[in-house]
Design a protein around this motif. Structure first.
Motif, PDB file in Angstrom:
ATOM      1  N   GLU A  52     -14.380  20.777  -2.428  1.00 23.97           N
ATOM      2  CA  GLU A  52     -15.431  19.846  -2.842  1.00 23.97           C
ATOM      3  C   GLU A  52     -14.966  18.986  -4.013  1.00 23.97           C
ATOM      4  OE1 GLU A  52     -20.181  19.836  -4.033  1.00 23.97           O
ATOM      5  OE2 GLU A  52     -19.083  21.725  -4.005  1.00 23.97           O
ATOM      6  N   GLU A  74     -17.072   8.571   5.477  1.00 24.00           N
ATOM      7  CA  GLU A  74     -15.673   8.881   5.217  1.00 24.00           C
ATOM      8  C   GLU A  74     -15.073   7.757   4.388  1.00 24.00           C
ATOM      9  OE1 GLU A  74     -13.322  11.440   7.713  1.00 24.00           O
ATOM     10  OE2 GLU A  74     -12.035   9.715   8.083  1.00 24.00           O
ATOM     11  N   GLY A 159     -19.592  16.844   4.201  1.00 22.86           N
ATOM     12  CA  GLY A 159     -19.516  17.873   5.226  1.00 22.86           C
ATOM     13  C   GLY A 159     -20.890  18.086   5.858  1.00 22.86           C
ATOM     14  N   GLU A 160     -20.960  19.022   6.769  1.00 17.01           N
ATOM     15  CA  GLU A 160     -22.226  19.314   7.443  1.00 17.01           C
ATOM     16  C   GLU A 160     -23.300  19.764   6.464  1.00 17.01           C
ATOM     17  OE1 GLU A 160     -21.585  22.018  10.678  1.00 17.01           O
ATOM     18  OE2 GLU A 160     -20.095  20.705  11.607  1.00 17.01           O
ATOM     19  N   ASP A 161     -22.872  20.388   5.377  1.00 20.95           N
ATOM     20  CA  ASP A 161     -23.825  20.854   4.371  1.00 20.95           C
ATOM     21  C   ASP A 161     -24.132  19.787   3.318  1.00 20.95           C
ATOM     22  OD1 ASP A 161     -21.407  20.787   3.097  1.00 20.95           O
ATOM     23  OD2 ASP A 161     -21.418  22.894   2.483  1.00 20.95           O
ATOM     24  N   GLY A 162     -23.560  18.576   3.467  1.00 18.84           N
ATOM     25  CA  GLY A 162     -23.838  17.486   2.547  1.00 18.84           C
ATOM     26  C   GLY A 162     -22.888  17.396   1.366  1.00 18.84           C
ATOM     27  N   THR A 167     -11.031  15.605   3.316  1.00 19.21           N
ATOM     28  CA  THR A 167     -10.717  15.804   4.733  1.00 19.21           C
ATOM     29  C   THR A 167      -9.233  15.589   5.011  1.00 19.21           C
ATOM     30  OG1 THR A 167     -11.289  13.509   5.251  1.00 19.21           O
ATOM     31  CG2 THR A 167     -13.039  15.163   5.491  1.00 19.21           C
TER      32      THR A 167
END
Length: 181
Positions: A52, A74, A159-162, A167
């Motif tokens: 992160e 992105e 990401g999927e969790d915000g 990446t």
């Protein structure tokens, strides 16, 4: 006595020949290693894929706010220093790469680390194609992205969790981009 002296001379000659062969082998190996090091794209990244990004707030040279929360898609993030030779070499490739992105400069954030006077040429080249932040060494973006060597090129995305995560931590500018718009 003469045969002993001749044997010693032959032995020393053979020893010198062996030393020469080994030295040539070491030189060949050093050349191979130098070639491999020259092909490396830069310093190893300090931040890992999936890690992160830290909190940061900054303002671009155009007065636009930039923060982790505003990185909604992105984004290609690059850190350059005007005193860095490899940065000067990579700058044109970065500019061309950003121009080829589907959403252009909205998908790119360039951080120039240095003094405004020294960074003027970098700012002039980067400003038309990307959001550009000028900061000193150890600035908020450098800390958030753990960038301590230049040039540093990263791709980040929520990401999927915000959470905004890395990446890609070694971006090749010569490859076509597959970033969605």
């Amino acid at each position: 006595m003469m045969p002993l002296l001749a044997a010693v001379v032959v032995f020393v000659g053979a020893l010198c020949a062996l030393d020469l062969i080994l030295t040539l082998g070491v030189i060949k190996r050093l050349r191979e290693q130098t070639t491999l090091l020259a092909k490396m794209s830069g310093p190893p990244p300090a931040i890992s894929i999936g890690e992160e990004i830290g909190e940061f707030e900054a303002t671009t040279v155009d007065g636009e706010p930039v923060s982790r929360e505003l990185l909604t898609g992105e984004t290609l993030v690059a850190f350059f220093s005007p005193t860095c030779g490899p940065c000067k070499e990579k700058l044109p490739a970065f500019v061309d790469h950003v121009r080829a992105l589907p959403a252009g400069g909205t998908q790119a954030l360039a951080v120039v680390v240095g003094e405004a006077d020294d960074a003027a040429a970098f700012l002039a080249e980067l400003s038309p194609v990307a959001r550009v932040v000028l900061e000193g060494v150890g600035g908020p973006l450098g800390k958030a992205f753990q960038a301590s060597a230049y040039p540093t090129l990263l791709r980040v995305a929520p990401g999927e969790d915000g959470r905004v995560v890395v990446t890609a931590n070694q971006v090749a500018l010569d490859r076509p981009t597959a970033v969605p718009a």
